[in-house]
Design an enzyme around this catalytic site. Sequence first.
Site, PDB file in Angstrom:
ATOM      1  N   SER A  55       0.815  -1.219   0.000  1.00 56.61           N
ATOM      2  CA  SER A  55       0.000   0.000   0.000  1.00 56.61           C
ATOM      3  C   SER A  55       0.846   1.266   0.000  1.00 56.61           C
ATOM      4  O   SER A  55       0.315   2.372  -0.132  1.00 56.61           O
ATOM      5  CB  SER A  55      -0.918   0.033   1.228  1.00 56.61           C
ATOM      6  OG  SER A  55      -1.631  -1.161   1.354  1.00 56.61           O
ATOM      7  N   HIS A  59       3.514   3.996   7.957  1.00 56.68           N
ATOM      8  CA  HIS A  59       2.571   4.104   9.078  1.00 56.68           C
ATOM      9  C   HIS A  59       3.166   4.933  10.212  1.00 56.68           C
ATOM     10  O   HIS A  59       4.386   4.963  10.405  1.00 56.68           O
ATOM     11  CB  HIS A  59       2.229   2.707   9.615  1.00 56.68           C
ATOM     12  CG  HIS A  59       1.469   1.873   8.618  1.00 56.68           C
ATOM     13  ND1 HIS A  59       0.161   2.115   8.298  1.00 56.68           N
ATOM     14  CD2 HIS A  59       1.852   0.810   7.869  1.00 56.68           C
ATOM     15  CE1 HIS A  59      -0.243   1.235   7.386  1.00 56.68           C
ATOM     16  NE2 HIS A  59       0.770   0.439   7.107  1.00 56.68           N
ATOM     17  N   ILE A 362       8.705 -10.430   8.020  1.00 56.46           N
ATOM     18  CA  ILE A 362       8.527  -8.974   8.026  1.00 56.46           C
ATOM     19  C   ILE A 362       7.276  -8.632   7.204  1.00 56.46           C
ATOM     20  O   ILE A 362       7.344  -8.253   6.029  1.00 56.46           O
ATOM     21  CB  ILE A 362       9.796  -8.243   7.496  1.00 56.46           C
ATOM     22  CG1 ILE A 362      11.053  -8.778   8.176  1.00 56.46           C
ATOM     23  CG2 ILE A 362       9.646  -6.738   7.690  1.00 56.46           C
ATOM     24  CD1 ILE A 362      11.143  -8.548   9.686  1.00 56.46           C
ATOM     25  N   CYS A 427       6.365   8.173 -22.389  1.00 55.35           N
ATOM     26  CA  CYS A 427       5.076   7.873 -21.742  1.00 55.35           C
ATOM     27  C   CYS A 427       4.302   9.173 -21.597  1.00 55.35           C
ATOM     28  O   CYS A 427       4.687  10.057 -20.821  1.00 55.35           O
ATOM     29  CB  CYS A 427       5.319   7.230 -20.381  1.00 55.35           C
ATOM     30  SG  CYS A 427       3.821   7.066 -19.394  1.00 55.35           S
ATOM     31  N   CYS A 429       1.071   9.518 -20.638  1.00 57.77           N
ATOM     32  CA  CYS A 429       0.185   9.599 -19.461  1.00 57.77           C
ATOM     33  C   CYS A 429       0.934  10.177 -18.262  1.00 57.77           C
ATOM     34  O   CYS A 429       0.404  10.981 -17.518  1.00 57.77           O
ATOM     35  CB  CYS A 429      -0.332   8.227 -19.069  1.00 57.77           C
ATOM     36  SG  CYS A 429      -1.204   7.345 -20.341  1.00 57.77           S
ATOM     37  N   CYS A 462      -3.250   4.539 -19.653  1.00 56.04           N
ATOM     38  CA  CYS A 462      -3.252   3.534 -20.731  1.00 56.04           C
ATOM     39  C   CYS A 462      -2.460   2.296 -20.344  1.00 56.04           C
ATOM     40  O   CYS A 462      -2.407   1.333 -21.101  1.00 56.04           O
ATOM     41  CB  CYS A 462      -2.740   4.139 -22.032  1.00 56.04           C
ATOM     42  SG  CYS A 462      -0.964   4.076 -22.230  1.00 56.04           S
ATOM     43  N   CYS A 467       3.342   3.308 -24.682  1.00 54.52           N
ATOM     44  CA  CYS A 467       4.795   3.512 -24.543  1.00 54.52           C
ATOM     45  C   CYS A 467       5.618   2.229 -24.446  1.00 54.52           C
ATOM     46  O   CYS A 467       6.843   2.273 -24.574  1.00 54.52           O
ATOM     47  CB  CYS A 467       5.096   4.397 -23.341  1.00 54.52           C
ATOM     48  SG  CYS A 467       4.587   3.674 -21.773  1.00 54.52           S
TER      49      CYS A 467
HETATM   50  C1  LIG Z   1      -0.798  -6.045   0.189  1.00 57.15           C
HETATM   51  C2  LIG Z   1       0.269  -5.542   1.107  1.00 57.15           C
HETATM   52  C3  LIG Z   1       0.215  -4.243   1.591  1.00 57.15           C
HETATM   53  C4  LIG Z   1       1.204  -3.772   2.453  1.00 57.15           C
HETATM   54  N1  LIG Z   1       1.188  -2.466   2.832  1.00 57.15           N
HETATM   55  C5  LIG Z   1       2.175  -1.977   3.623  1.00 57.15           C
HETATM   56  C6  LIG Z   1       2.183  -0.616   3.969  1.00 57.15           C
HETATM   57  O1  LIG Z   1       1.376   0.171   3.512  1.00 57.15           O
HETATM   58  N2  LIG Z   1       3.147  -0.190   4.824  1.00 57.15           N
HETATM   59  C7  LIG Z   1       4.080  -1.026   5.349  1.00 57.15           C
HETATM   60  O2  LIG Z   1       4.893  -0.577   6.156  1.00 57.15           O
HETATM   61  N3  LIG Z   1       4.132  -2.330   4.977  1.00 57.15           N
HETATM   62  C8  LIG Z   1       3.207  -2.813   4.115  1.00 57.15           C
HETATM   63  N4  LIG Z   1       3.243  -4.115   3.712  1.00 57.15           N
HETATM   64  C9  LIG Z   1       4.331  -4.974   4.165  1.00 57.15           C
HETATM   65  C10 LIG Z   1       5.606  -4.769   3.346  1.00 57.15           C
HETATM   66  O3  LIG Z   1       5.334  -4.749   1.966  1.00 57.15           O
HETATM   67  C11 LIG Z   1       6.575  -5.900   3.681  1.00 57.15           C
HETATM   68  O4  LIG Z   1       6.747  -5.944   5.072  1.00 57.15           O
HETATM   69  C12 LIG Z   1       7.933  -5.699   3.031  1.00 57.15           C
HETATM   70  O5  LIG Z   1       7.819  -5.426   1.667  1.00 57.15           O
HETATM   71  C13 LIG Z   1       8.779  -6.947   3.242  1.00 57.15           C
HETATM   72  O6  LIG Z   1      10.017  -6.705   2.663  1.00 57.15           O
HETATM   73  P1  LIG Z   1      11.114  -7.832   2.565  1.00 57.15           P
HETATM   74  O7  LIG Z   1      12.326  -7.176   2.031  1.00 57.15           O
HETATM   75  O8  LIG Z   1      11.180  -8.547   3.861  1.00 57.15           O
HETATM   76  O9  LIG Z   1      10.507  -8.886   1.542  1.00 57.15           O
HETATM   77  P2  LIG Z   1      10.607  -8.930  -0.059  1.00 57.15           P
HETATM   78  O10 LIG Z   1      10.332  -7.626  -0.674  1.00 57.15           O
HETATM   79  O11 LIG Z   1       9.771 -10.065  -0.507  1.00 57.15           O
HETATM   80  O12 LIG Z   1      12.132  -9.236  -0.306  1.00 57.15           O
HETATM   81  C14 LIG Z   1      12.680 -10.525  -0.143  1.00 57.15           C
HETATM   82  C15 LIG Z   1      13.482 -10.844  -1.377  1.00 57.15           C
HETATM   83  O13 LIG Z   1      14.188 -12.058  -1.180  1.00 57.15           O
HETATM   84  C16 LIG Z   1      14.307 -12.681  -2.435  1.00 57.15           C
HETATM   85  N5  LIG Z   1      14.639 -14.085  -2.207  1.00 57.15           N
HETATM   86  C17 LIG Z   1      13.860 -15.040  -1.661  1.00 57.15           C
HETATM   87  N6  LIG Z   1      14.508 -16.222  -1.652  1.00 57.15           N
HETATM   88  C18 LIG Z   1      15.730 -16.013  -2.174  1.00 57.15           C
HETATM   89  C19 LIG Z   1      16.846 -16.845  -2.451  1.00 57.15           C
HETATM   90  N7  LIG Z   1      16.831 -18.165  -2.176  1.00 57.15           N
HETATM   91  N8  LIG Z   1      17.947 -16.289  -3.027  1.00 57.15           N
HETATM   92  C20 LIG Z   1      17.991 -14.970  -3.340  1.00 57.15           C
HETATM   93  N9  LIG Z   1      16.943 -14.134  -3.121  1.00 57.15           N
HETATM   94  C21 LIG Z   1      15.827 -14.650  -2.547  1.00 57.15           C
HETATM   95  C22 LIG Z   1      12.938 -12.451  -3.048  1.00 57.15           C
HETATM   96  O14 LIG Z   1      12.950 -12.611  -4.459  1.00 57.15           O
HETATM   97  C23 LIG Z   1      12.611 -11.038  -2.601  1.00 57.15           C
HETATM   98  O15 LIG Z   1      12.943 -10.071  -3.580  1.00 57.15           O
HETATM   99  C24 LIG Z   1       2.263  -4.627   2.855  1.00 57.15           C
HETATM  100  C25 LIG Z   1       2.327  -5.934   2.350  1.00 57.15           C
HETATM  101  C26 LIG Z   1       1.352  -6.376   1.465  1.00 57.15           C
HETATM  102  C27 LIG Z   1       1.470  -7.741   0.873  1.00 57.15           C
END
Ligand SMILES: Cc1cc2nc3c(=O)[nH]c(=O)nc-3n(C[C@H](O)[C@H](O)[C@H](O)COP(=O)(O)OP(=O)(O)OC[C@H]3O[C@@H](n4cnc5c(N)ncnc54)[C@H](O)[C@@H]3O)c2cc1C
Length: 507
Positions: A55, A59, A362, A427, A429, A462, A467
């Site tokens: 989103s 927060h 996380i 682009c 738009c 679009c 683009c």
């Molecule tokens: C619908 C939705 C809405 C949300 N809204 C909010 C919000 O408004 N505000 C907020 O604070 N949080 C929000 N969150 C939570 C937030 O998006 C997540 O907490 C955050 O993106 C997690 O980040 P990350 O780096 O832990 O995970 P990721 O972004 O998933 O990063 C982990 C990475 O590890 C890689 N990976 C996995 N396995 C391996 C491997 N074996 N080798 C190499 N790479 C690997 C993956 O490809 C990925 O890119 C929301 C989540 C969702 C789903």
Amino acid sequence: MVSSKSNSNNNYDVIVIGGGIVGASIIRELSRYDLKICLIEKEAELSFGVSKSNSGIVHAGFHSPPNTLKGPLCARGNFLYDQLHLELGVPFKRVGELVIIKQSEEIPDLEKFKRWGEECGVPGMKILNESEVHQYEPSLSTDVIGALYAPTAGVVNPYEFVFLLAQNAKKNGAEIKTSEEVISIGDRVAKTTEVITTKDRYNTKYIINAAGLYGDRIANMVGIYNFKIIPRKGEEYLLDKKLKGLVKQVIFPLPSKTSKGTLVIPTLDGTIMVGPSAEDIDDKNDLTTTDEVCWQIFDKAKQMIPAIHHKYLISTFAGNRPVPVKLIKNAKGKYVKDPDGDDDFIIAKTDDVPGFINVAGIQSPGLTAAPAIAEKVISILKDDGVVLKANKYFVSTNPNPKKIREMSDDELDKLIKSEPDYGKIVCRCEMVSEGEIMNAIENGAQTLDGVKFRTRAGMGRCQGGFCSFKTMELLAKGLDISPLEITKRGEGSNILVEDLKKQKEKI
Ligand SMILES: Cc1cc2nc3c(=O)[nH]c(=O)nc-3n(C[C@H](O)[C@H](O)[C@H](O)COP(=O)(O)OP(=O)(O)OC[C@H]3O[C@@H](n4cnc5c(N)ncnc54)[C@H](O)[C@@H]3O)c2cc1C
């Protein structure tokens, strides 16, 4: 093929697995120190995991109690965003958030959140009465009778944030590897551990597991089985810019146990977004959106902001929250759900597995908390005896990206005179020029989505209809590859099936 030995260039102090917002924040924080560091990401581009599909809300930090990791890290992360905005050019705006209520019996809930927020250090919160809340947000439904207002909440472009963090870390000496999956982790020998990927072998003193939805799989590779990650799907619905300005603040209902509820979000780019839903699913790769959830979301959003209508819908997407389920061994030695386990973040070293730090589970508010999570990882390393000498070449800033849609006519005229590619609009738009797209490719964009998330080319009304073809031409030129090799988001998502030139020759 992966060689059977790692070479000495492949020795690191720290390897971060995962290039989402958490991994990128950690690698950037690590780059402040004199360490040999590397981030490994399995996808073609950073941020293609959970971090691109959320989103985008920073927060305020009142949704979780102060005795959790989520609560204080969210409040601290929110605080750190100002500095990141200034240093890295992270697009970020404090718009404030309102948790609205329709019944006076719900006032104690607002008071509870206000108390949690204050204990976590969230500044400026207040409870608004009926007349105040309608002054703050005139488009609210008339049956809203009050709200908790938190002025420090903000909105951000999450993927852009990831790219800017990584760009800065790279400038400060970090290595960033993409399209490379960690497939196994070897034994620890002489205080280093071997990390084996689809492309190479590395030795490292520390591994940081920031693998998002796959954090359990990485933990299992070193024999840690005390949690699993389940995907909780959230569908989001993006509305046309015609509704720009309809809401000023992020509007929340009272949250449930599993989610903060369906929100109405004024995104940084001026569109309104409604969502997300919250549904526990089995398949971590399921990013489908459905009619059923769409109707539910619009129904809930309309109950808060009646002017919202599905006729304004221009795009949909889904993301899966990495929800941690804590496990314990039962009498038969099998891992089962821990009845006392919570769903808080897991950020800790494991004494049985030296040199391994989990940053797992996380889920929301991970985007907000990420800068504070990175600080916490640094303090875990310090506590473990790592000597953190400052990187004397560290530069905290990124060069200012040129965004022509944000320039005055005079600024734009001047730029076009010195760099004509900024006058060639690709682009229409979103007003994105050839110069911006080539700059994105120079800074690491490898795919059509990579260009889109860095520049917004293809994100407008679009949705890339006009683009995409030109962007592909620029990608082919910038990466010096055939248009046939261009993908939407990495391996297996090629766009063209046959060279257009050849097709023309056949006709
Ligand atoms: C619908 C939705 C809405 C949300 N809204 C909010 C919000 O408004 N505000 C907020 O604070 N949080 C929000 N969150 C939570 C937030 O998006 C997540 O907490 C955050 O993106 C997690 O980040 P990350 O780096 O832990 O995970 P990721 O972004 O998933 O990063 C982990 C990475 O590890 C890689 N990976 C996995 N396995 C391996 C491997 N074996 N080798 C190499 N790479 C690997 C993956 O490809 C990925 O890119 C929301 C989540 C969702 C789903």
